[in-house]
Design an enzyme around this catalytic site. Structure first.
Site, short mmCIF file in Angstrom:
data_model
loop_
_atom_site.label_atom_id
_atom_site.label_comp_id
_atom_site.label_asym_id
_atom_site.label_seq_id
_atom_site.Cartn_x
_atom_site.Cartn_y
_atom_site.Cartn_z
N LYS A 23 0.99 -1.25 0.00
CA LYS A 23 0.49 -0.11 0.12
C LYS A 23 0.90 1.47 0.63
CE LYS A 23 -1.77 1.75 4.00
NZ LYS A 23 -1.47 2.59 4.51
N CYS A 117 -6.15 7.67 9.23
CA CYS A 117 -5.93 6.26 10.12
C CYS A 117 -6.37 7.13 11.27
CB CYS A 117 -4.68 5.84 10.15
SG CYS A 117 -5.70 3.53 9.66
N ASP A 309 4.29 0.23 12.24
CA ASP A 309 2.86 -1.09 12.09
C ASP A 309 3.42 -1.77 12.41
OD1 ASP A 309 2.50 1.75 10.84
OD2 ASP A 309 3.14 1.36 8.75
N1 EPU Z 1 4.71 14.89 11.66
C1 EPU Z 1 4.56 15.90 12.10
N2 EPU Z 1 3.71 16.77 11.08
C2 EPU Z 1 4.73 16.41 9.93
C3 EPU Z 1 4.92 15.19 9.40
C4 EPU Z 1 4.10 14.40 10.11
O1 EPU Z 1 4.13 15.58 13.52
O2 EPU Z 1 4.44 17.97 8.88
C5 EPU Z 1 4.12 13.19 12.64
C6 EPU Z 1 3.50 12.84 13.04
O3 EPU Z 1 2.39 13.35 13.34
C7 EPU Z 1 4.43 11.03 13.60
C8 EPU Z 1 5.76 11.44 13.03
O4 EPU Z 1 5.45 12.78 12.70
O5 EPU Z 1 4.48 11.08 14.65
C9 EPU Z 1 6.06 10.28 11.30
O6 EPU Z 1 5.68 10.97 11.13
P1 EPU Z 1 5.72 10.10 8.86
O7 EPU Z 1 5.25 11.37 8.02
O8 EPU Z 1 6.99 10.08 8.81
O9 EPU Z 1 4.53 9.34 9.01
P2 EPU Z 1 3.76 9.20 7.72
O10 EPU Z 1 5.04 9.75 6.92
O11 EPU Z 1 2.33 9.90 8.01
C10 EPU Z 1 3.71 6.70 6.71
C11 EPU Z 1 3.18 5.50 6.21
C12 EPU Z 1 3.14 4.86 7.81
C13 EPU Z 1 3.98 4.46 8.67
C14 EPU Z 1 4.60 5.94 8.84
C15 EPU Z 1 6.26 4.81 9.57
C16 EPU Z 1 1.98 6.07 4.58
C17 EPU Z 1 0.77 6.50 3.45
N3 EPU Z 1 2.34 5.84 5.70
O12 EPU Z 1 3.45 7.69 7.25
O13 EPU Z 1 1.44 4.22 7.70
O14 EPU Z 1 3.82 4.00 10.02
O15 EPU Z 1 5.07 5.75 7.57
O16 EPU Z 1 7.32 4.06 8.59
O17 EPU Z 1 2.53 5.66 3.67
C18 EPU Z 1 0.14 2.47 8.04
O18 EPU Z 1 0.02 2.16 6.27
O19 EPU Z 1 -0.73 1.78 8.97
C19 EPU Z 1 0.85 3.66 8.27
C20 EPU Z 1 0.42 4.16 9.48
#
Ligand code: EPU
Length: 442
Positions: A23, A117, A309
């Site tokens: 995904k 989510c 995850d």
């Molecule tokens: N964060 C901020 N501000 C930002 C960006 C992130 O506070 O501008 C925080 C987030 O809220 C979180 C942390 O930083 O607490 C890390 O967030 P990140 O941006 O790395 O995560 P993401 O890109 O939102 C992706 C995956 C997640 C996975 C994480 C970690 C996708 C669509 N989602 O999330 O996958 O857990 O990276 O690898 O790629 C899932 O598939 O169930 C899922 C949640």
């Protein structure tokens, strides 16, 4: 609408699983494909709700696609609308990555605050700051909930250093770098292998992006052109789900589609607790019950650490371990929604406080000292779980609860089945194929 799984548990799960496309790779490569001035062909795209939601959103913008079996033909050239509909965006968090193709095509766009989510506040402050640093003017209208983003002609490019890494943030800045005036450098970028697959896809299509550790350089100006169809790699989260199921149900499952490299942090811990792991060949790994599982102390962190995850799956396994395990969640601030539910099945699981010297640095979300957090749990095992009625609130917690129901003696009802299907292709069918007793009621 019932939207439930009915599960009769306590069967050891045995057999073979072929993993589906990931995904978290598919969604980003679909969005990146909207930057091409040609039709793009992608293979091994999973039939999951999140992909369908994204395709609905793209169709609403005027993009064209055909999605048959696991092959997707996608054409972004017909996109004619630069405003992402709130209805579609609220269903899928990666919708904010559409900033890139919409700015590329229109120089101005309107994108709502993302959904996704409920695993934390999930702000995009760092991502917005990064876009501004690369020359995008961006304004948030709190009345409408929309961001308005604009570039004069092109984004300027430049250097942005993430204070704390962001996975999708890194991916969005890479996409913006592709059509900027000058080079984009992303420092302290996220290291997830999903990002490297996006880079490979783009480089195979003519882009010039390089990574050296956490530093990524994007050289702009390449004409993106696909030489041959691109195949999305298989899903490491799905691999972990079936691996923990094999061990926790005292079963034996051979999982094909992925090499051990993206799973190393998981495999190491699974072996430490006594789980059986045999590397069969380059893309096949056998996971099995070998001995009584032992307890463990785990903390999550971004790649190459133990992924956030995976912790819900591991928590379920730990209910079967001898002794006291602890799990500390460092990446998201609300990833224990399964705890209450798991207690209903008889698990001995509590929140605990963990002393942290500098929580603002230790946690990867934006830590607010005035807030109360539940970032660590203790599980006592081994515990014979019993059936119960469970409600799912997020994708990974949902898969873990279904896993708990598959271990438990007796019948369980898992409400919110479609939340699991946001990220797992043919979830119930695959469980059935390894001997699990699961029926979906729509
Ligand atoms: N964060 C901020 N501000 C930002 C960006 C992130 O506070 O501008 C925080 C987030 O809220 C979180 C942390 O930083 O607490 C890390 O967030 P990140 O941006 O790395 O995560 P993401 O890109 O939102 C992706 C995956 C997640 C996975 C994480 C970690 C996708 C669509 N989602 O999330 O996958 O857990 O990276 O690898 O790629 C899932 O598939 O169930 C899922 C949640």
């Amino acid at each position: 609408m019932e939207d439930s799984f009915v599960i009769q548990g306590a069967n050891p799960l045995k057999g073979n699983i072929i993993l589906s496309g990931a995904k978290n790779i598919a969604l980003k490569i679909i969005i990146a494909s909207l930057l091409f001035d040609q039709e793009v062909v992608l293979n091994n795209i999973p039939h999951i709700i999140d992909v369908q939601e994204l395709l609905n959103l793209i169709a609403h913008l005027g993009g064209k696609y055909q999605f048959k079996e696991n092959k997707l033909l996608l054409d972004g050239r017909t996109i004619s609308i630069n405003k992402v509909a709130l209805l579609h965006a609220s269903k899928i968090r990666v919708s904010f990555m559409l900033f890139a193709p919409l700015l590329f095509r229109f120089k101005e766009c309107f994108v709502p605050n993302p959904g996704g989510c409920r695993i934390g506040a999930r702000p995009i402050d760092r991502i917005v700051e990064g876009m501004e640093k690369l020359g995008v003017t961006i304004r948030y209208d709190s009345d409408t909930g929309y961001y308005q983003a604009r570039v004069d002609d092109q984004p300027s490019g430049g250097t942005y250093r993430f204070q704390k890494p962001s996975h999708t943030g890194t991916e969005l800045l890479i996409l913006i770098g592709l059509f900027s005036k000058s080079k984009t450098v992303i420092e302290n970028s996220a290291l997830e292998p999903e990002i490297d697959e996006l880079i490979s896809f783009l480089n195979q299509s003519g882009a010039n992006i390089s990574r050296s550790g956490a530093r990524i350089e994007v050289n702009p100006g390449a004409l993106l052109k696909q030489a041959s169809p691109f195949r999305i790699s298989c899903d490491r989260n799905e691999a972990v789900t079936f691996a923990t199921l094999a061990v926790a149900t005292k079963g034996d499952i051979t999982v094909s589609g992925l090499s051990k490299e993206p799973l190393l942090a998981f495999i190491n811990l699974l072996q430490q607790v006594g789980g059986g792991v045999d590397i069969v060949n380059n893309d096949t790994i056998r996971y099995y019950f070998k001995q009584q599982i032992r307890s463990l102390q785990i903390e999550t962190s971004p790649h190459p650490g133990f992924m956030t995850d995976w912790q819900p799956n591991f928590a379920i396994l730990m209910t079967q371990a001898e002794g006291e395990s602890t799990i500390t969640e460092r990446v998201f601030e609300n990833r224990f929604s399964y705890v209450e539910q798991l207690r209903r099945l008889g698990a001995e699981i509590d929140y605990i406080k963990i002393p942290t010297i500098n929580p603002s640095e230790y946690f990867f979300f934006n830590f607010d000292p005035s807030r109360k957090y539940n970032q660590a749990i203790r599980i006592r095992g081994p515990q014979q779980l019993h059936g119960g009625v469970l409600t799912i609130s997020d994708l990974r917690a949902g898969a873990a609860l279904a896993e708990a129901a598959l271990i438990a003696e007796g019948e369980s009802i898992v409400n919110g089945a479609s939340t699991i299907e946001r990220g797992y292709e043919r979830f119930a069918q695959k469980i059935t194929s390894v001997g699990g007793d699961i029926t979906k009621y729509e």
